[in-house]
Design a protein around this motif. Structure first.
Motif, mmCIF file in Angstrom:
data_model
loop_
_atom_site.group_PDB
_atom_site.id
_atom_site.type_symbol
_atom_site.label_atom_id
_atom_site.label_comp_id
_atom_site.label_asym_id
_atom_site.label_seq_id
_atom_site.Cartn_x
_atom_site.Cartn_y
_atom_site.Cartn_z
ATOM 1 N N GLU A 56 0.456 -1.615 -0.071
ATOM 2 C CA GLU A 56 0.158 -0.102 -0.118
ATOM 3 C C GLU A 56 0.955 1.262 -0.271
ATOM 4 O OE1 GLU A 56 -1.130 0.892 4.618
ATOM 5 O OE2 GLU A 56 -2.329 -0.633 3.509
ATOM 6 N N ARG A 57 2.086 1.318 1.072
ATOM 7 C CA ARG A 57 3.220 2.345 0.322
ATOM 8 C C ARG A 57 4.167 2.351 0.117
ATOM 9 N NH1 ARG A 57 5.377 2.342 6.519
ATOM 10 N NH2 ARG A 57 6.314 3.684 5.814
ATOM 11 N N SER A 58 4.572 1.884 -0.440
ATOM 12 C CA SER A 58 6.035 1.523 -2.003
ATOM 13 C C SER A 58 5.820 -0.150 -2.434
ATOM 14 C CB SER A 58 7.235 1.491 -0.931
ATOM 15 O OG SER A 58 7.084 2.647 0.015
#
Length: 115
Positions: A56-58
């Motif tokens: 979800e973030r990277s």
């Protein structure tokens, strides 16, 4: 093993091959959170948590690292320390905010990343 705040709570290891590993084995404080959801808080479970958080973030980091965990050790390798700093940041978020960890465990289970 170098101790670097960018990689806390993990340790960055540089290998003779030029590759890097990021390791984390300080599971004791978090075992209860895994246990409440029916999982062992071991290296393999942390691998699932990290995969969810990175997705979800990277998400690009997932293509740059290779997971190499064992029961008593979360470990991930890469040719460069930069993606490993992202992995360390994900673990740091999970250990600083236990709600993040509990939510990631639930999502890792739903995605079949825990076994």
């Amino acid at each position: 093993m170098a101790r670097d705040p960018d990689f806390d709570p993990c340790k960055l290891v540089e290998h003779d091959s030029g590759e890097y590993s990021l390791v984390f084995d300080d599971f004791d404080d978090y075992v209860d959170i895994f246990d409440e959801q029916g999982w062992l808080g071991n290296g393999y479970a942390w691998e699932g948590v990290v995969q969810v958080l990175l997705a979800e973030r990277s998400p690009e980091v997932l293509d740059q690292v290779e997971f190499d965990s064992e029961a008593d050790l979360f470990s991930v390798r890469a040719g460069d320390p930069e993606p490993l700093a992202e992995v360390a940041a994900a673990i740091r978020d999970a250990v600083v905010d236990l709600d993040v960890l509990a939510d990631a465990i639930t999502r890792a289970e739903e995605q079949g990343l825990l076994d």
